[in-house]
Every structure is written in structure tokens, then in C-alpha cells.
Scaffold this motif. Sequence first.
Motif, PDB file in Angstrom:
ATOM      1  N   LEU A  65      25.725 -35.763 -24.683  1.00 55.83           N
ATOM      2  CA  LEU A  65      24.479 -35.189 -25.231  1.00 55.83           C
ATOM      3  C   LEU A  65      23.751 -34.351 -24.175  1.00 55.83           C
ATOM      4  N   PRO A 116      20.181 -47.449 -26.441  1.00 50.87           N
ATOM      5  CA  PRO A 116      19.831 -46.033 -26.204  1.00 50.87           C
ATOM      6  C   PRO A 116      18.708 -45.879 -25.176  1.00 50.87           C
ATOM      7  N   ALA A 151      28.754 -45.886 -25.049  1.00 46.31           N
ATOM      8  CA  ALA A 151      27.354 -45.421 -25.194  1.00 46.31           C
ATOM      9  C   ALA A 151      26.989 -44.474 -24.044  1.00 46.31           C
ATOM     10  N   TRP A 152      27.437 -44.806 -22.851  1.00 48.65           N
ATOM     11  CA  TRP A 152      27.150 -43.974 -21.679  1.00 48.65           C
ATOM     12  C   TRP A 152      27.875 -42.627 -21.771  1.00 48.65           C
ATOM     13  N   THR A 171      20.561 -46.079 -21.844  1.00 49.71           N
ATOM     14  CA  THR A 171      21.328 -44.871 -21.466  1.00 49.71           C
ATOM     15  C   THR A 171      20.407 -43.688 -21.191  1.00 49.71           C
ATOM     16  N   GLN A 172      19.287 -43.576 -21.921  1.00 51.46           N
ATOM     17  CA  GLN A 172      18.356 -42.462 -21.644  1.00 51.46           C
ATOM     18  C   GLN A 172      17.651 -42.660 -20.300  1.00 51.46           C
ATOM     19  N   TRP A 195      28.695 -41.074 -24.463  1.00 50.18           N
ATOM     20  CA  TRP A 195      27.986 -40.298 -25.495  1.00 50.18           C
ATOM     21  C   TRP A 195      26.707 -39.688 -24.933  1.00 50.18           C
ATOM     22  N   GLU A 196      25.958 -40.496 -24.146  1.00 47.31           N
ATOM     23  CA  GLU A 196      24.702 -39.990 -23.563  1.00 47.31           C
ATOM     24  C   GLU A 196      24.977 -38.813 -22.636  1.00 47.31           C
ATOM     25  N   LYS A 197      26.060 -38.917 -21.871  1.00 47.79           N
ATOM     26  CA  LYS A 197      26.411 -37.824 -20.953  1.00 47.79           C
ATOM     27  C   LYS A 197      26.833 -36.586 -21.727  1.00 47.79           C
ATOM     28  N   ILE A 199      20.246 -41.738 -17.550  1.00 49.99           N
ATOM     29  CA  ILE A 199      20.535 -40.305 -17.410  1.00 49.99           C
ATOM     30  C   ILE A 199      19.287 -39.535 -16.964  1.00 49.99           C
TER      31      ILE A 199
END
Length: 339
Positions: free
Chosen positions: A335, A202, A328-329, A205-206, A331-333, A209
Motif C-alpha cells: 500500500l 492494521p 499483513a505487513w 502495521t500502520q 500488504w501494508e508495504k 510503516i
Amino acid sequence: MKKILVTGGAGYIGAHTAVELMNAGYETVLIDNFSKSNRTLLEGIEKITGKKVSFYEGDCLDEVFLQNVFKSHGPFSCVMHFAAYKSVGESVQDPLGYYRNNIQSLVTLLQVMKQNNVKDIVFSSSCTVYGQPDHIPVDENTPFKRAESPYGATKQMCERVLEDAFITGFKVISLRYFNPIGAHPSAWIGELPIGPPNNLVPYITQTAIGIREKLTVFGSDYNTPDGTCIRDFIHVVDLALAHIKAMEYLNKVSEPTHYQTLNLGTGLGVSVMQLINQFIEVTKVKLPYVMGPRRPGDVEKVYADPAKANRLIEWKTKYSVADALLHAWQWEKKLAGRS
Ligand code: WQD
């Protein structure tokens, strides 16, 4: 119709397991105290399954709350116990909070299960019970070394509680997770750290982004090929599916009491730097990172020998690390409100 109780059901592994339980047709009741989560994943579970989630807010330390759940929403054929704090780094800063929460919640839950004649429990354990093993990959007979963090120590102690308690009337399987990563392919649920992420993926990915300025690699002077720590990164959906298999295994066990431990990993050791490079390769995005000092509590290298789980519960991982990083990426996008 007997039901499955999922503690920590609004959390990362709990929510992914709830999706697989509900999709497999099991009636599922979720509880969570929202200390490390919120309603986001509950909404995501409903989007994926198309079913209403049966959820009750409360704490596994609260015996009255648990008694009410068992009396009003049972009977349960199995309990999956995810509710616990799980950050290695955070546990070094707050050992007392970790010992109280992780150990007492299990003891309270087992007492309430016994009072309600519920025998089957699938327990969230961790590869951190091994400490820094002398030999890798580790199998379930690998002796525990001194845990490198209070978090790992709580999991060692919880397994001891279960070893001592099961003969009084429980059927238990302790699932030793390696490093869960990724998100559901639908991108409706994933890892949702409250505040700055403690875990690697996480944080990656944070950073990618733009929420975090840069990733710090904790230590590049370890005794490993590229100097960074080695882990066994397992897709969270593979991990969730193992819980269904473990529950079905317990259900078939004929003796009145039983205790098993299983490693849930891919069997593949991947370094922090290898993971970073694979993320960049899979997503084609920039990832600013710097090398920093080691993090207290970290194990240098650990990865699983998953042969016992492959055999005993007829389970093996089907997703790759690349799949997990891509999910994971995505999902981050999602969010961030991006498609
Ligand atoms: C992995 C590696 C860090 C963040 C996890 C779970 C724990 C248990 C075991 C299930 C380490 C490095 C991290 C960052 C970094 N699983 N890192 N920069 O500590 O292995 O523990 O797996 O029970 O619950 O927390 O995972 O993701 O924190 O760290 O370099 O910003 O990544 O030093 O080497 P860990 P992690």
C-alpha cells in the motif's frame, strides 16, 4: 449457471472470499455501498484471479437496488452476507447507526431473497455474540451473555432474526468469526481501514510503516497472564475458505429449511502483547507502543472451540498467526508503494 451473490464484496472478508469463490470456478456477483471501502480491493481481486469482477454499487438497505440485482444479475444459488459495520469501538460511539445498518440490511436482504426464491444464506456473525463468556474456549452451545458492545448486540439480534425466519423457507449458516487478521499472500488485497484503524493489526502495521506515531495497548490490567486482552486471531484466507465449505454444506442439505451456527477460530488464545511481540519477531521492524486505558466495549478474553466447524464442514485453519502478521505487513508495504 447459478451464481453466488456476495454483499460487502469490496470489504475485507468479502473480497478475500470472492477470490476463493472465483478461483474455485463459481460465478460471483459483488455488491457494496463503499461506506467502509473503495475500489482498491476490487482491482486486487482481478489481479489475483485474472478475471473481471461483476460488481454493482449499492446499499443492502435499498430494496429497489437489491431487487434489480436479483432480477438482472441472478439467479443466485446462495447469498454470502458480509455487508455490515464491524467495529466494536465505533459501535459504542454510534449505536443507532449500527442497529439500523446491521439489522435492517439483513431483514431487507431476506425479504428480497424470499421474493426471488433464493433460500441459501451464509451470514457473517461474530464471537462478540457470546459477550464475556463464563468459560473459554467457547463452543456454539455457549449461552449468550449480554453483548459488551452495540456491535455484538447487532450480531445477537441478527442471529435471532435468522432463527425466527429460517423456518419460513431458508437454509442458513451463521459463521461466528473470531478475530480476522492478515492479508492475501499475494499482497494484492488486505485490510483497508478508511481513516484511523479501529482494529489492532492494521493499527500495528500502520504504526510500523510510519503512518501512525505509536500503538496504544488498550488496557494492561485485565485478569490475564500479561494483563492484556486475549483473542483468537484467524487468518483471513482461512476464514474465506470456510465460507466455500459452508456454502457447499448448505447445498447438500436436503431438508427445505435449516439453521446452523459455527465458530470460525483457531482454538488458540493469543494476548495483545503476545501478538505485538510476534509481529516484531516476524518482521524485524520497530513498533513503538504505550500502555493506555481500557477501551469501552472490549471483552477480556475469548477464543474458540472450533471442533464443530472442523467436523460439520470439514474445515480447519492452515495458516499460523505468524503467517497472518507477515502477510499483513507485506500488504501494508505494498500500500505504501514499497516492495
Ligand atoms: C482486539 C484487541 C483491543 C486496537 C474484532 C472485530 C469484530 C469481531 C471480533 C468479527 C482488543 C486491542 C485494538 C488498538 C489495542 N470480529 N487493541 N489497540 O474488538 O476483538 O473485534 O473481532 O466479526 O468485528 O472488530 O478487535 O482488533 O479492535 O481489538 O490494544 O489500537 O486489541 O482493546 O483487546 P475486537 P480489535
